[in-house]
Scaffold this motif. Structure first.
Motif, PDB file in Angstrom:
ATOM      1  N   LEU A 245       0.881  -1.090  -0.018  1.00  0.00           N
ATOM      2  CA  LEU A 245      -0.021   0.032  -0.107  1.00  0.00           C
ATOM      3  C   LEU A 245       0.742   1.365   0.065  1.00  0.00           C
ATOM      4  O   LEU A 245       0.280   2.441  -0.174  1.00  0.00           O
ATOM      5  CB  LEU A 245      -0.879   0.305   1.113  1.00  0.00           C
ATOM      6  CG  LEU A 245      -1.753  -1.279   1.334  1.00  0.00           C
ATOM      7  CD1 LEU A 245      -2.999  -1.160   2.686  1.00  0.00           C
ATOM      8  CD2 LEU A 245      -2.587  -1.347   0.279  1.00  0.00           C
ATOM      9  N   GLY A 246       2.247   0.973   0.166  1.00  0.00           N
ATOM     10  CA  GLY A 246       2.957   2.298   0.170  1.00  0.00           C
ATOM     11  C   GLY A 246       3.202   2.917   1.497  1.00  0.00           C
ATOM     12  O   GLY A 246       3.268   4.130   1.636  1.00  0.00           O
ATOM     13  N   ASN A 318      -6.807   7.589  -0.012  1.00  0.00           N
ATOM     14  CA  ASN A 318      -7.512   8.598  -0.925  1.00  0.00           C
ATOM     15  C   ASN A 318      -6.555   9.393  -1.425  1.00  0.00           C
ATOM     16  O   ASN A 318      -6.441  10.015  -2.639  1.00  0.00           O
ATOM     17  CB  ASN A 318      -8.397   9.392  -0.011  1.00  0.00           C
ATOM     18  CG  ASN A 318      -9.553  10.616  -0.870  1.00  0.00           C
ATOM     19  OD1 ASN A 318      -9.252  10.150  -2.200  1.00  0.00           O
ATOM     20  ND2 ASN A 318      -9.846  11.589  -0.402  1.00  0.00           N
ATOM     21  N   VAL A 319      -5.442  10.038  -0.613  1.00  0.00           N
ATOM     22  CA  VAL A 319      -4.824  10.946  -1.165  1.00  0.00           C
ATOM     23  C   VAL A 319      -3.264  10.898  -1.037  1.00  0.00           C
ATOM     24  O   VAL A 319      -2.205  11.627  -1.230  1.00  0.00           O
ATOM     25  CB  VAL A 319      -4.659  12.409  -0.521  1.00  0.00           C
ATOM     26  CG1 VAL A 319      -6.477  12.930  -0.316  1.00  0.00           C
ATOM     27  CG2 VAL A 319      -4.267  12.195   0.993  1.00  0.00           C
ATOM     28  N   ARG A 320      -2.545   9.724  -0.841  1.00  0.00           N
ATOM     29  CA  ARG A 320      -1.329   9.388  -0.640  1.00  0.00           C
ATOM     30  C   ARG A 320      -0.616   9.877  -1.737  1.00  0.00           C
ATOM     31  O   ARG A 320       0.724  10.475  -1.495  1.00  0.00           O
ATOM     32  CB  ARG A 320      -1.281   7.753  -0.780  1.00  0.00           C
ATOM     33  CG  ARG A 320       0.213   7.178  -0.492  1.00  0.00           C
ATOM     34  CD  ARG A 320       0.376   5.827  -1.153  1.00  0.00           C
ATOM     35  NE  ARG A 320       0.177   5.535  -2.644  1.00  0.00           N
ATOM     36  CZ  ARG A 320      -0.125   4.490  -3.358  1.00  0.00           C
ATOM     37  NH1 ARG A 320      -0.195   3.311  -2.665  1.00  0.00           N
ATOM     38  NH2 ARG A 320      -0.185   4.581  -4.591  1.00  0.00           N
ATOM     39  N   ASP A 321      -0.967  10.054  -3.137  1.00  0.00           N
ATOM     40  CA  ASP A 321      -0.048  10.503  -3.978  1.00  0.00           C
ATOM     41  C   ASP A 321      -0.013  11.663  -4.466  1.00  0.00           C
ATOM     42  O   ASP A 321       0.722  12.449  -5.085  1.00  0.00           O
ATOM     43  CB  ASP A 321      -0.311   9.546  -5.334  1.00  0.00           C
ATOM     44  CG  ASP A 321      -0.244   8.035  -5.080  1.00  0.00           C
ATOM     45  OD1 ASP A 321       0.597   7.598  -4.180  1.00  0.00           O
ATOM     46  OD2 ASP A 321      -0.745   7.300  -6.049  1.00  0.00           O
ATOM     47  N   VAL A 322      -0.574  12.486  -3.617  1.00  0.00           N
ATOM     48  CA  VAL A 322      -0.904  13.873  -3.763  1.00  0.00           C
ATOM     49  C   VAL A 322      -0.705  14.874  -2.468  1.00  0.00           C
ATOM     50  O   VAL A 322      -0.884  15.947  -2.360  1.00  0.00           O
ATOM     51  CB  VAL A 322      -2.555  14.356  -4.372  1.00  0.00           C
ATOM     52  CG1 VAL A 322      -2.400  13.785  -5.923  1.00  0.00           C
ATOM     53  CG2 VAL A 322      -3.504  13.923  -3.787  1.00  0.00           C
ATOM     54  N   ASP A 337      -2.386   1.453  -8.722  1.00  0.00           N
ATOM     55  CA  ASP A 337      -3.538   1.566  -9.534  1.00  0.00           C
ATOM     56  C   ASP A 337      -4.857   1.697  -8.739  1.00  0.00           C
ATOM     57  O   ASP A 337      -6.059   2.298  -9.212  1.00  0.00           O
ATOM     58  CB  ASP A 337      -3.705   0.123 -10.184  1.00  0.00           C
ATOM     59  CG  ASP A 337      -2.729  -0.075 -11.099  1.00  0.00           C
ATOM     60  OD1 ASP A 337      -2.176   0.814 -11.793  1.00  0.00           O
ATOM     61  OD2 ASP A 337      -2.363  -1.151 -11.438  1.00  0.00           O
ATOM     62  N   GLU A 338      -5.086   1.252  -7.425  1.00  0.00           N
ATOM     63  CA  GLU A 338      -6.328   1.273  -6.584  1.00  0.00           C
ATOM     64  C   GLU A 338      -6.339   2.171  -5.339  1.00  0.00           C
ATOM     65  O   GLU A 338      -7.353   2.030  -4.753  1.00  0.00           O
ATOM     66  CB  GLU A 338      -6.557  -0.224  -6.204  1.00  0.00           C
ATOM     67  CG  GLU A 338      -6.678  -1.137  -7.303  1.00  0.00           C
ATOM     68  CD  GLU A 338      -6.590  -2.653  -7.028  1.00  0.00           C
ATOM     69  OE1 GLU A 338      -7.385  -3.499  -7.723  1.00  0.00           O
ATOM     70  OE2 GLU A 338      -5.873  -2.828  -6.165  1.00  0.00           O
ATOM     71  N   LEU A 339      -5.378   2.982  -5.364  1.00  0.00           N
ATOM     72  CA  LEU A 339      -5.306   3.985  -4.117  1.00  0.00           C
ATOM     73  C   LEU A 339      -4.314   4.868  -4.402  1.00  0.00           C
ATOM     74  O   LEU A 339      -3.301   4.922  -5.502  1.00  0.00           O
ATOM     75  CB  LEU A 339      -5.136   3.253  -2.943  1.00  0.00           C
ATOM     76  CG  LEU A 339      -3.661   2.855  -2.375  1.00  0.00           C
ATOM     77  CD1 LEU A 339      -3.482   2.589  -1.072  1.00  0.00           C
ATOM     78  CD2 LEU A 339      -3.578   1.200  -3.090  1.00  0.00           C
ATOM     79  N   GLY A 340      -4.387   6.219  -3.974  1.00  0.00           N
ATOM     80  CA  GLY A 340      -3.516   7.246  -3.748  1.00  0.00           C
ATOM     81  C   GLY A 340      -3.820   8.441  -4.394  1.00  0.00           C
ATOM     82  O   GLY A 340      -3.437   9.433  -4.007  1.00  0.00           O
ATOM     83  N   HIS A 341      -5.039   8.302  -5.052  1.00  0.00           N
ATOM     84  CA  HIS A 341      -5.476   9.752  -5.988  1.00  0.00           C
ATOM     85  C   HIS A 341      -6.904   9.307  -6.098  1.00  0.00           C
ATOM     86  O   HIS A 341      -7.378   9.484  -7.280  1.00  0.00           O
ATOM     87  CB  HIS A 341      -4.495  10.307  -6.759  1.00  0.00           C
ATOM     88  CG  HIS A 341      -5.039  11.429  -7.218  1.00  0.00           C
ATOM     89  ND1 HIS A 341      -4.522  12.142  -8.482  1.00  0.00           N
ATOM     90  CD2 HIS A 341      -5.807  12.458  -7.080  1.00  0.00           C
ATOM     91  CE1 HIS A 341      -5.006  13.382  -8.626  1.00  0.00           C
ATOM     92  NE2 HIS A 341      -5.646  13.721  -7.905  1.00  0.00           N
ATOM     93  N   LEU A 342      -7.947   9.122  -5.185  1.00  0.00           N
ATOM     94  CA  LEU A 342      -9.009   8.529  -5.311  1.00  0.00           C
ATOM     95  C   LEU A 342     -10.146   9.723  -5.740  1.00  0.00           C
ATOM     96  O   LEU A 342     -11.216   9.578  -6.034  1.00  0.00           O
ATOM     97  CB  LEU A 342      -9.630   7.720  -4.157  1.00  0.00           C
ATOM     98  CG  LEU A 342      -8.776   6.687  -3.885  1.00  0.00           C
ATOM     99  CD1 LEU A 342      -9.363   5.699  -2.864  1.00  0.00           C
ATOM    100  CD2 LEU A 342      -8.777   5.593  -5.434  1.00  0.00           C
TER     101      LEU A 342
END
Length: 366
Positions: A245-246, A318-322, A337-342
């Motif tokens: 999940l990072g 929801n916002v891991r990548d942002v 693919d399935e989380l990080g910027h929902l």
């Protein structure tokens, strides 16, 4: 945390009270003889070295069969020796299949513990007894000697017969614990969600919105699937697969302070999960997707307990990548693919949390 979220979290804890009483009271719980014996073994804190820790210390009903103190990682019987991973709930673990590779989906599935290293409840029950970071016994003989002195030993003899062999007696112990872990007491399917599915109650508007978001926009159901399990006949909210999940390394993980020989890398420890067990770099940093049943009770979250609340981990998804999070503990295999910027709003995050609170066992239809 806002006032409303505090209230719904409290409601989830209150809803667990009946579940807790059914597991710890002296009343007849409907368990058979072997399950009752397994329960006594499970709650016996004389079976550690030194005494004072039982299976239930790290898997207590009050916490959805996770750590009694809601610790990042659990301290073993020897003070100062902490496990390297958060105590995963053992409720509903009887439905986890053996570890295997799914050729169609090209992914590993099943296996118990975070890293899938054993395939049966009996194997799972055996490991903590002799783990120096957990119950701390030197060997199986030490455990069997303690059981022979226990007041429930005649019950074991009645069920299994007399044995002078350490190996056979230890197998009886783990068999009984596994029987308890397979019992309805540890797998009650008694949440509001179950009552709703049975047509016995209604979800609130927020809970229904949370379910819709869980299924669609939030992508939660991609891994915490909503299809009934073939053996359970109920939804387990997991597909038993593995994912990275990072999650960042947890700087507060008490395992980092454990000295050699139990921790050779100190704060530089990096947990490789399934990949370490399989010795396969393609699986490094991946951990088994846990059930979400009783998730309101099993904080903190993640294999290393990085997230203290459901709100925190849902927001991370929801916002891991942002957002400004630390780097992942192991970056190469992170699920992008399935989380990080929902794109969920804060109200939508709160709705997903509200839905997950319906998964707490002990719900009573009014």
């Amino acid at each position: 945390m806002n006032v409303y979220l505090r209230i719904i979290l409290l409601m989830g804890v209150i809803g667990s009270t009946v579940f807790l009483l059914s597991c710890t009271s002296g009343q007849d719980s409907g368990l058979n003889e072997k399950e009752l014996l397994g329960k006594k073994l499970f709650f016996d804190d004389n079976l550690s070295e030194p005494v004072g820790q039982s299976c239930a210390t790290c898997h207590t009903p009050e916490k959805g069969f996770a750590d009694v103190y809601s610790r990042i990682t659990s301290e073993g019987a020897v003070k100062g020796r902490f496990s390297n991973r958060n105590s995963m709930t053992c409720a509903y673990s009887s439905y986890v299949p053996p570890l295997h590779y799914n050729e169609e989906d090209e992914t590993w599935v099943g296996g118990l513990f975070w890293d899938g290293r054993v395939n049966t409840l009996e194997e799972q029950a055996a490991q903590p007894f002799v783990n120096p970071l957990e119950m701390g016994n030197q060997d199986n003989k030490m455990i069997t000697e303690k059981v022979r002195r226990a007041d429930y030993y005649p019950e074991l003899v009645k069920i299994y017969g007399v044995s002078t062999s350490v190996d056979s007696l230890f197998s009886y112990i783990t068999d009984a614990i596994a029987a308890y872990e397979r019992s309805d007491e540890m797998n009650p399917f008694s949440s509001k969600y179950d009552a709703w599915q049975a047509g016995e109650c209604e979800l609130t508007d927020q809970e229904q919105l949370g379910l819709d978001l869980f299924r669609e926009k939030g992508l939660c159901a991609e891994c915490h699937i909503l299809e009934p399990d073939e053996r359970a006949g109920k939804v387990l909210f997991t597909d038993h697969t593995y994912d990275n999940l990072g999650i960042p390394s947890n700087p507060d993980n008490p395992f980092f302070t454990v000295s050699a020989p139990y921790n050779l890398c100190g704060r530089d420890t990096m947990d490789m999960g399934l990949g370490s067990f399989l010795k396969d770099s393609a699986e490094f940093g991946k951990f088994r997707v846990p059930t979400l049943r009783n998730v309101a009770l099993t904080a903190p979250y993640g294999h290393n307990g990085y997230f203290k609340t459901l709100e925190e981990i849902v927001h991370f998804y929801n916002v891991r990548d942002v957002a400004d999070y630390p780097e992942p503990e192991y970056a190469a295999t992170v699920n992008k693919d399935e989380l990080g910027h929902l794109g969920l709003t804060l109200d939508e995050e709160a709705a997903i949390v509200a839905f997950m609170l319906t998964l707490t066992d002990g719900f009573q239809v009014r």
